[in-house]
Scaffold this motif. Structure first.
Motif, PDB file in Angstrom:
ATOM      1  N   LEU A   6       0.858  -1.171   0.000  1.00  0.00           N
ATOM      2  CA  LEU A   6       0.000   0.000   0.000  1.00  0.00           C
ATOM      3  C   LEU A   6       0.894   1.221   0.000  1.00  0.00           C
ATOM      4  CD1 LEU A   6      -1.808  -2.192   1.617  1.00  0.00           C
ATOM      5  CD2 LEU A   6      -3.160  -0.222   2.234  1.00  0.00           C
ATOM      6  N   CYS A   7       0.403   2.280  -0.539  1.00  0.00           N
ATOM      7  CA  CYS A   7       1.137   3.534  -0.509  1.00  0.00           C
ATOM      8  C   CYS A   7       0.260   4.573   0.145  1.00  0.00           C
ATOM      9  CB  CYS A   7       1.510   3.988  -1.916  1.00  0.00           C
ATOM     10  SG  CYS A   7       2.351   5.583  -1.972  1.00  0.00           S
ATOM     11  N   PHE A   8       0.682   5.121   1.258  1.00  0.00           N
ATOM     12  CA  PHE A   8      -0.028   6.186   1.940  1.00  0.00           C
ATOM     13  C   PHE A   8       0.671   7.489   1.612  1.00  0.00           C
ATOM     14  CE2 PHE A   8      -1.792   3.472   5.639  1.00  0.00           C
ATOM     15  CZ  PHE A   8      -2.860   3.125   4.844  1.00  0.00           C
ATOM     16  N   LEU A   9      -0.048   8.412   1.050  1.00  0.00           N
ATOM     17  CA  LEU A   9       0.527   9.696   0.683  1.00  0.00           C
ATOM     18  C   LEU A   9      -0.223  10.802   1.380  1.00  0.00           C
ATOM     19  CD1 LEU A   9       2.391  11.354  -1.256  1.00  0.00           C
ATOM     20  CD2 LEU A   9       0.387  11.534  -2.702  1.00  0.00           C
ATOM     21  N   LEU A  10       0.521  11.682   2.046  1.00  0.00           N
ATOM     22  CA  LEU A  10      -0.073  12.850   2.675  1.00  0.00           C
ATOM     23  C   LEU A  10       0.485  14.087   2.030  1.00  0.00           C
ATOM     24  CD1 LEU A  10      -0.160  10.695   5.172  1.00  0.00           C
ATOM     25  CD2 LEU A  10      -1.021  12.731   6.255  1.00  0.00           C
ATOM     26  N   ALA A  11      -0.362  14.884   1.472  1.00  0.00           N
ATOM     27  CA  ALA A  11       0.086  16.136   0.876  1.00  0.00           C
ATOM     28  C   ALA A  11      -0.386  17.265   1.764  1.00  0.00           C
ATOM     29  CB  ALA A  11      -0.488  16.297  -0.532  1.00  0.00           C
ATOM     30  N   GLY A  12       0.537  18.021   2.300  1.00  0.00           N
ATOM     31  CA  GLY A  12       0.169  19.124   3.183  1.00  0.00           C
ATOM     32  C   GLY A  12       0.609  20.439   2.598  1.00  0.00           C
ATOM     33  N   LEU A  13      -0.249  21.443   2.686  1.00  0.00           N
ATOM     34  CA  LEU A  13       0.103  22.769   2.206  1.00  0.00           C
ATOM     35  C   LEU A  13      -0.415  23.785   3.199  1.00  0.00           C
ATOM     36  CD1 LEU A  13       1.266  24.531  -0.072  1.00  0.00           C
ATOM     37  CD2 LEU A  13      -1.021  24.625  -1.011  1.00  0.00           C
ATOM     38  N   CYS A  14       0.472  24.575   3.780  1.00  0.00           N
ATOM     39  CA  CYS A  14       0.072  25.502   4.822  1.00  0.00           C
ATOM     40  C   CYS A  14       0.639  26.887   4.598  1.00  0.00           C
ATOM     41  CB  CYS A  14       0.542  25.019   6.193  1.00  0.00           C
ATOM     42  SG  CYS A  14      -0.279  23.547   6.737  1.00  0.00           S
ATOM     43  N   ILE A  15      -0.004  27.839   5.165  1.00  0.00           N
ATOM     44  CA  ILE A  15       0.469  29.213   5.230  1.00  0.00           C
ATOM     45  C   ILE A  15       0.757  29.759   3.833  1.00  0.00           C
ATOM     46  CG2 ILE A  15       1.878  30.768   6.619  1.00  0.00           C
ATOM     47  CD1 ILE A  15       0.509  28.507   8.145  1.00  0.00           C
ATOM     48  N   LEU A  16      -0.200  29.653   2.935  1.00  0.00           N
ATOM     49  CA  LEU A  16      -0.024  30.221   1.611  1.00  0.00           C
ATOM     50  C   LEU A  16      -0.490  31.659   1.660  1.00  0.00           C
ATOM     51  CD1 LEU A  16      -1.306  27.379  -0.676  1.00  0.00           C
ATOM     52  CD2 LEU A  16       1.011  27.961  -0.049  1.00  0.00           C
ATOM     53  N   ALA A  17       0.399  32.586   1.433  1.00  0.00           N
ATOM     54  CA  ALA A  17       0.043  33.992   1.503  1.00  0.00           C
ATOM     55  C   ALA A  17       0.173  34.620   0.129  1.00  0.00           C
ATOM     56  CB  ALA A  17       0.947  34.736   2.483  1.00  0.00           C
ATOM     57  N   SER A 187      -2.389  14.981  -9.842  1.00  0.00           N
ATOM     58  CA  SER A 187      -3.341  16.020 -10.247  1.00  0.00           C
ATOM     59  C   SER A 187      -4.256  16.389  -9.090  1.00  0.00           C
ATOM     60  CB  SER A 187      -4.170  15.544 -11.447  1.00  0.00           C
ATOM     61  OG  SER A 187      -3.356  15.322 -12.574  1.00  0.00           O
ATOM     62  N   TYR A 188      -4.648  15.382  -8.325  1.00  0.00           N
ATOM     63  CA  TYR A 188      -5.499  15.634  -7.155  1.00  0.00           C
ATOM     64  C   TYR A 188      -4.780  16.525  -6.148  1.00  0.00           C
ATOM     65  CZ  TYR A 188      -8.565  14.599  -3.173  1.00  0.00           C
ATOM     66  OH  TYR A 188      -9.428  14.699  -2.093  1.00  0.00           O
TER      67      TYR A 188
END
Length: 422
Positions: A6-17, A187-188
């Motif tokens: 299985l492949c668990f992928l976490l994409a996090g994006l924070c503090i975009l100004a 893409s997601y």
């Protein structure tokens, strides 16, 4: 039965100004303002008790991970999202049983003598709901997705829990065609992170049967922006032998500060618009290791309770950096070991104990500029299977803690060793 992947992928994006100018009073061309301009908004009467019950675990997890990563990254910049990592482990825990699950929840800082499993689950669900609550002053969202295949069906109970507790979307994917699945997942991520994270997955293991995505997105501005015309080149002292020239932002204004005599560091809190703020911690030269080793829930609480509002001359470097970590050893340092072995019990996913984690990767991006902060993080977990005011100049390595007030969460944590290191 052989292990499946299985492949668990976490994409996090924070503090975009946004880099556009933020309207608002800056107190004139020199950036001065009156003390009342920096008063904090009154606390709301909303009930955040469920979320607050797990806040202690969240901060302890963040500081433990920081110390582990910092010890493995001597002399380097450090930056990561503990919320993203915690969400990854929560997703894995949903499919774990026995010792495998016990190690994960323990590694997350969950103490069963202080909080029940139900309270922990409810607290995490409330945290996600709170971080997703719309706010007119900034944008903050967090979510999950499970990319699954009919050839490796997951138990309905796990899917329901993923939806209910982790707000996960269930997305069908064709892992028989890896390039197609990789493009679909990338893409997601790109869409959910507004184009800040692209081509996150370089390749998928041929045996991949599931990919889990966690993304966190925030757009925010400083409550009191820096004037770009005041930014000047100044020295930054990486260590006793190395000095670099950096773009140093400057502002004379009212900030909450604290001088920790015991540890030998200056603490400055800078608010964003809304319920977001960042703590910058500047150790005296030679005291960085001492401050890092002391970093804890209690120390952050002490700093928070000791902050006093006053006028200072603040000099803060513009920063643009990227970090990348292999988290397998980091998680093992938290006591999470069995999930990486053939003895892993992730049978709650499918009913069969035929899965294990093969790798866990975290990547992050930080950009601090005059109008605010941009930060991004991605975690990949693959399963196989005053007259003159005081002068505070951040011209040597310092720590960064970005938090959200209502949930009492640490969204990002890091160390800037070299602002010019990309």
């Amino acid at each position: 039965m052989p292990n499946v992947y299985l492949c668990f992928l976490l994409a996090g994006l924070c503090i975009l100004a946004s880099c556009h100018h933020v309207p608002g009073h800056q107190g004139g061309h020199d950036g001065h303002e009156h003390p009342q301009d920096d008063q904090q908004p009154a606390e709301s009467h909303e009930d955040h008790s469920a979320c607050h019950k797990i806040a202690r675990s969240g901060v302890e997890f963040a500081t433990k991970v920081y110390r582990l990563i910092a010890s493995e990254s001597a002399g380097k910049n450090v930056f990561f999202s503990p919320v993203s990592m915690a969400a990854a482990l929560m997703l894995v825990a949903r499919g774990a049983k026995g010792i495998t699950r016990e190690q994960i929840v323990s590694g997350l800082g969950f103490n069963q003598s202080e909080i029940t499993t139900k309270e922990f689950d409810e607290g995490f669900r409330h945290l996600l709901q709170l971080l997703n609550t719309p706010d007119p002053q900034f944008e903050l969202s967090i979510g999950n997705a499970l990319f699954t295949t009919e050839k490796f069906p997951l138990r309905q109970e796990v899917l329901d829990e993923a939806r209910d507790f982790l707000q996960a979307n269930i997305v069908p994917a064709n892992f028989d065609h890896l390039e197609e699945a990789k493009t679909q997942i990338n893409s997601y991520i790109e869409e959910k992170t507004h184009g800040k994270l692209v081509d996150v997955i370089g390749s998928l293991d041929p045996e991949t049967v599931m990919v889990i995505i966690n993304y966190i997105l925030m757009k925010a501005h400083w409550e009191k922006p820096f004037d770009p015309q005041s930014t000047r080149k100044r020295d930054f002292f990486i260590n006793n032998e190395t000095t670099v020239q950096v773009d140093m932002m400057h502002r004379d204004g009212q900030y909450e500060t604290y001088h920790d005599k015991e540890l030998g560091c200056e603490v400055v809190r800078i608010p964003y618009k809304g319920d977001l703020a960042v703590l910058f911690i500047l150790p005296k030269r030679g005291k960085l290791d001492q401050v890092e080793q002391a970093l804890s829930l209690e120390l952050l609480a002490k700093w928070k309770n000791s902050l006093k509002l006053g006028r200072i001359e603040l000099l803060l470097p513009k920063v643009s950096l990227r970090t990348s970590y292999n988290l397998k050893e980091t998680f093992r340092g938290l006591g999470i070991t069995e999930v990486f072995t053939d003895q892993a019990d992730l049978s709650a996913f499918t009913g069969q104990p035929n899965l294990k984690v093969s790798q866990a990767i975290h990547k992050a991006y930080l950009n601090i500029h005059e109008n605010g902060t941009e930060a991004a993080a991605v975690t990949v977990i693959e399963m196989v299977p005053t007259s003159l005011p005081p002068w505070v100049e951040f011209n040597s390595p310092y720590l960064v803690v970005i938090g959200e007030r209502k949930s009492k969460s640490v969204l990002f944590l890091g160390r800037v060793m070299n602002p010019n290191e990309h």
